[in-house]
Design an enzyme around this catalytic site. Structure first.
Site, mmCIF file in Angstrom:
data_model
loop_
_atom_site.group_PDB
_atom_site.id
_atom_site.type_symbol
_atom_site.label_atom_id
_atom_site.label_comp_id
_atom_site.label_asym_id
_atom_site.label_seq_id
_atom_site.Cartn_x
_atom_site.Cartn_y
_atom_site.Cartn_z
ATOM 1 N N LYS A 33 -3.989 0.195 -1.002
ATOM 2 C CA LYS A 33 -3.633 0.398 -2.244
ATOM 3 C C LYS A 33 -3.421 -0.743 -2.871
ATOM 4 O O LYS A 33 -3.618 -1.174 -4.074
ATOM 5 C CB LYS A 33 -2.696 1.590 -2.219
ATOM 6 C CG LYS A 33 -2.609 1.682 -3.743
ATOM 7 C CD LYS A 33 -1.370 2.987 -3.841
ATOM 8 C CE LYS A 33 -1.326 3.350 -5.481
ATOM 9 N NZ LYS A 33 -0.047 4.118 -5.711
ATOM 10 N N GLY A 82 7.226 10.285 -15.608
ATOM 11 C CA GLY A 82 6.442 9.653 -16.601
ATOM 12 C C GLY A 82 5.040 10.176 -16.623
ATOM 13 O O GLY A 82 4.806 11.577 -16.104
#
Length: 302
Positions: free
Chosen positions: A181, A9
């Protein structure tokens, strides 16, 4: 090096496109994108050096029976198990997860014989149309052994990524990096998705307090899981990413704009689940998770 990027993607196409400058890359993508790349290559636009640039990786919609030195997994977290089943029909020397959320590496390792590395990527990417990916911000790829410590495979991949022009760090503290993260994503993604704002909005009133609370809760759960991540470190990481990508659209907001299922379960939802196991209260993450899940159900994507 022969590299398969499974789930090409936005981020997968950018990473795969940059790697294709130096290596033999195959993108596993949706039909329209794969057809465009096969026909006229992949156009890299935006903030990367030499852009606009056209590269020519191979592309396919069939991720079964593939062989390569490395498989880079960039699918949404809820598709990780299905990706692992298809990758298991092929042969790879190593697998690298560059995905949002927690738990992806364990899912891959449970189904694949190849060693699985953990990774994070802070590059901004938007798939503008089939065959065209825009780098909306240069970031960094960090990779290493998923349990921490040195890894000869990680060192080899770090050299291969750097040779293709990707900003790359090989780290021996990946558990901490993954939680950091997670804190960044927990503080940015759901808020920008729910308020239809760009990343920089979480640095300003009134969203900044909500974002900081989500980050603090995530850091607290990380420490309870024996991962040394202070509130200050987590907050600084979130602020740095939000500032560097202030005009970017978060991946979760992109999903909402496209009426797609989000990765809330693997981000704030993961914080909520681990907190429940540990007897820790995380009210901000719980509220954000509930709101995004309610949006998903209301739009029939959950």
């Amino acid at each position: 090096m022969e590299i398969v990027v499974f789930g090409a993607g936005s981020l997968g196409s950018l990473v795969g496109g940059l790697l294709a400058r130096e290596h033999d890359v195959t993108l596993v993508a949706r039909e329209a994108h794969a057809r465009a790349v096969s026909g006229s290559g992949l156009r890299l636009e935006g903030a990367v050096a030499d852009a606009p640039e056209r590269v020519f990786p191979a592309a396919t919609t069939d991720g079964t029976g593939l062989e390569a030195d490395l498989a880079v997994v960039t699918v949404k977290s809820f598709d990780t198990a299905a990706a692992a089943e298809r990758l298991a029909t092929g042969t790879f020397d190593g697998v690298l997860s560059l995905q949002n959320g927690m738990g992806n590496e364990a899912t891959l390792a449970a189904r694949l014989e190849a060693p699985v590395l953990a990774g994070t990527a802070t590059y901004g990417a938007v798939l503008r149309e089939p065959g065209v990916v825009d780098c909306t911000g240069v970031g960094e790829v960090v990779l290493g052994a998923r349990a921490g410590g040195p890894s000869a495979l990680a060192a080899r991949l770090g050299e291969a990524f750097a040779a293709a022009g990707l900003e790359t760090t090989v780290a021996e503290d990946m558990p901490r990096r993954l939680w950091e993260k997670l804190a960044v994503n927990a503080g940015i993604n759901p808020i920008t998705a729910l308020t239809a704002t760009e990343n920089g909005a979480v640095l300003e009133d009134p969203a900044d307090g909500l974002s900081r609370a989500a980050v603090r809760e995530t850091a607290r759960v990380a420490r309870a899981c024996a991962v040394p991540l202070s509130n200050r470190e987590a907050q600084s990481a979130m602020e740095a990413v939000a500032e560097a990508t202030a005009t970017n659209t978060s991946s979760m907001r992109q999903d909402v704009l496209a009426d797609r299922r989000t990765e809330i379960d693997a981000i704030n939802g993961h914080v909520v689940d681990r907190a429940a196991e540990l007897g820790i209260e995380v009210p901000t993450n719980r509220t954000l998770t509930t709101l995004v899940r309610a949006w998903e159900r209301g739009h029939d994507v959950r």
